[in-house]
Write a protein that holds these residues in place. Structure first.
Motif, short mmCIF file in Angstrom:
data_model
loop_
_atom_site.label_atom_id
_atom_site.label_comp_id
_atom_site.label_asym_id
_atom_site.label_seq_id
_atom_site.Cartn_x
_atom_site.Cartn_y
_atom_site.Cartn_z
N MET A 143 0.82 -0.93 -0.05
CA MET A 143 -0.16 -0.09 -0.05
C MET A 143 0.68 1.51 0.22
O MET A 143 1.97 1.21 0.67
N THR A 144 0.38 2.24 -0.78
CA THR A 144 1.41 3.41 -0.94
C THR A 144 1.32 4.36 0.55
O THR A 144 0.10 4.18 0.86
N GLN A 145 2.04 5.18 0.64
CA GLN A 145 1.82 6.05 1.69
C GLN A 145 0.68 7.27 1.84
O GLN A 145 -0.05 7.21 2.72
N LEU A 146 0.59 7.56 0.44
CA LEU A 146 -0.57 8.37 0.45
C LEU A 146 -1.97 7.55 0.62
O LEU A 146 -2.80 8.34 1.15
N LEU A 147 -2.10 6.28 0.10
CA LEU A 147 -3.49 5.66 0.50
C LEU A 147 -3.52 5.49 1.99
O LEU A 147 -4.63 5.38 2.49
N GLU A 148 -2.45 5.08 2.66
CA GLU A 148 -2.24 4.84 3.96
C GLU A 148 -3.07 6.08 4.75
O GLU A 148 -3.57 6.33 5.55
N GLN A 149 -2.29 7.33 4.10
CA GLN A 149 -2.95 8.39 4.86
C GLN A 149 -4.23 8.92 4.57
O GLN A 149 -5.08 9.22 5.63
N PHE A 191 -6.57 6.53 4.48
CA PHE A 191 -7.25 5.56 5.25
C PHE A 191 -7.31 6.13 6.75
O PHE A 191 -8.25 5.94 7.31
N GLU A 192 -6.14 6.75 7.08
CA GLU A 192 -6.10 7.11 8.54
C GLU A 192 -7.32 8.24 8.56
O GLU A 192 -7.88 8.41 9.72
N ARG A 193 -7.37 9.08 7.65
CA ARG A 193 -8.36 10.24 7.80
C ARG A 193 -9.46 9.77 7.81
O ARG A 193 -10.78 10.36 8.47
N VAL A 194 -10.00 8.78 6.87
CA VAL A 194 -11.40 8.39 6.78
C VAL A 194 -11.90 7.33 7.93
O VAL A 194 -12.75 7.53 8.57
N ARG A 195 -10.71 6.83 8.61
CA ARG A 195 -10.88 6.19 9.84
C ARG A 195 -11.46 7.11 11.02
O ARG A 195 -12.29 6.63 11.95
N ALA A 196 -11.44 8.31 11.01
CA ALA A 196 -11.65 9.43 11.85
C ALA A 196 -13.09 9.86 11.56
O ALA A 196 -13.48 10.56 12.63
N LEU A 197 -13.51 9.59 10.65
CA LEU A 197 -14.84 9.90 10.33
C LEU A 197 -15.95 9.19 10.71
O LEU A 197 -15.67 7.90 11.24
N GLU A 252 -19.74 5.34 2.94
CA GLU A 252 -19.89 5.91 1.99
C GLU A 252 -18.33 5.99 1.07
O GLU A 252 -18.43 5.53 -0.41
N PHE A 253 -17.36 6.21 1.83
CA PHE A 253 -15.96 6.01 1.16
C PHE A 253 -15.65 4.69 0.75
O PHE A 253 -15.03 4.63 -0.48
N ALA A 254 -15.90 4.01 1.52
CA ALA A 254 -15.68 2.36 1.07
C ALA A 254 -16.53 2.07 -0.21
O ALA A 254 -16.03 1.52 -1.18
N ARG A 255 -17.62 2.32 -0.35
CA ARG A 255 -18.54 2.09 -1.66
C ARG A 255 -17.69 2.80 -2.67
O ARG A 255 -17.71 2.07 -3.80
N VAL A 256 -17.39 3.87 -2.60
CA VAL A 256 -16.74 4.65 -3.71
C VAL A 256 -15.55 3.97 -4.32
O VAL A 256 -15.42 3.73 -5.42
N LEU A 257 -14.60 3.71 -3.23
CA LEU A 257 -13.36 2.99 -3.46
C LEU A 257 -13.62 1.68 -4.23
O LEU A 257 -13.12 1.42 -5.19
N LEU A 258 -14.64 0.79 -3.60
CA LEU A 258 -14.74 -0.51 -4.13
C LEU A 258 -15.29 -0.22 -5.79
O LEU A 258 -14.99 -1.04 -6.62
N ARG A 259 -16.42 0.92 -5.90
CA ARG A 259 -16.67 1.03 -7.07
C ARG A 259 -15.72 1.44 -8.19
O ARG A 259 -15.61 0.56 -9.25
N LEU A 260 -14.88 2.17 -7.63
CA LEU A 260 -13.46 2.58 -8.64
C LEU A 260 -12.79 1.55 -9.09
O LEU A 260 -12.14 1.27 -10.16
#
Length: 76
Positions: A1-7, A9-15, A22-30
């Protein structure tokens, strides 16, 4: 996993959980893992993309002043 993707995920975990889903659905769709395949552009989106690519090829970019004018509308 890239550092950018890890960053990201860390931000989304705080939501809130609902927002995380919603973020997960978008990511899976993409990624094409939602059972529907890779995201397909609508005819309108495809036309917009083609026009944007043509504008870039012609060197038609917004000036710094134009960008600032748009951004200033959304700043608090």
């Amino acid at each position: 996993m890239t550092q950018l993707l890890e960053q990201a995920f860390e931000r989304v975990r705080a939501l809130p959980v609902e927002t995380q889903d919603e973020f997960a659905r978008v990511l899976l769709r993409l990624a094409g893992d939602d059972g529907e395949g890779v995201y397909q552009l609508t005819p309108e989106e495809e036309a917009d993309l083609i026009e944007a690519q043509a504008e870039m090829a012609r060197g038609e970019f917004a000036t710094a002043a134009e960008v600032e004018a748009v951004l200033s509308k959304y700043r608090a």
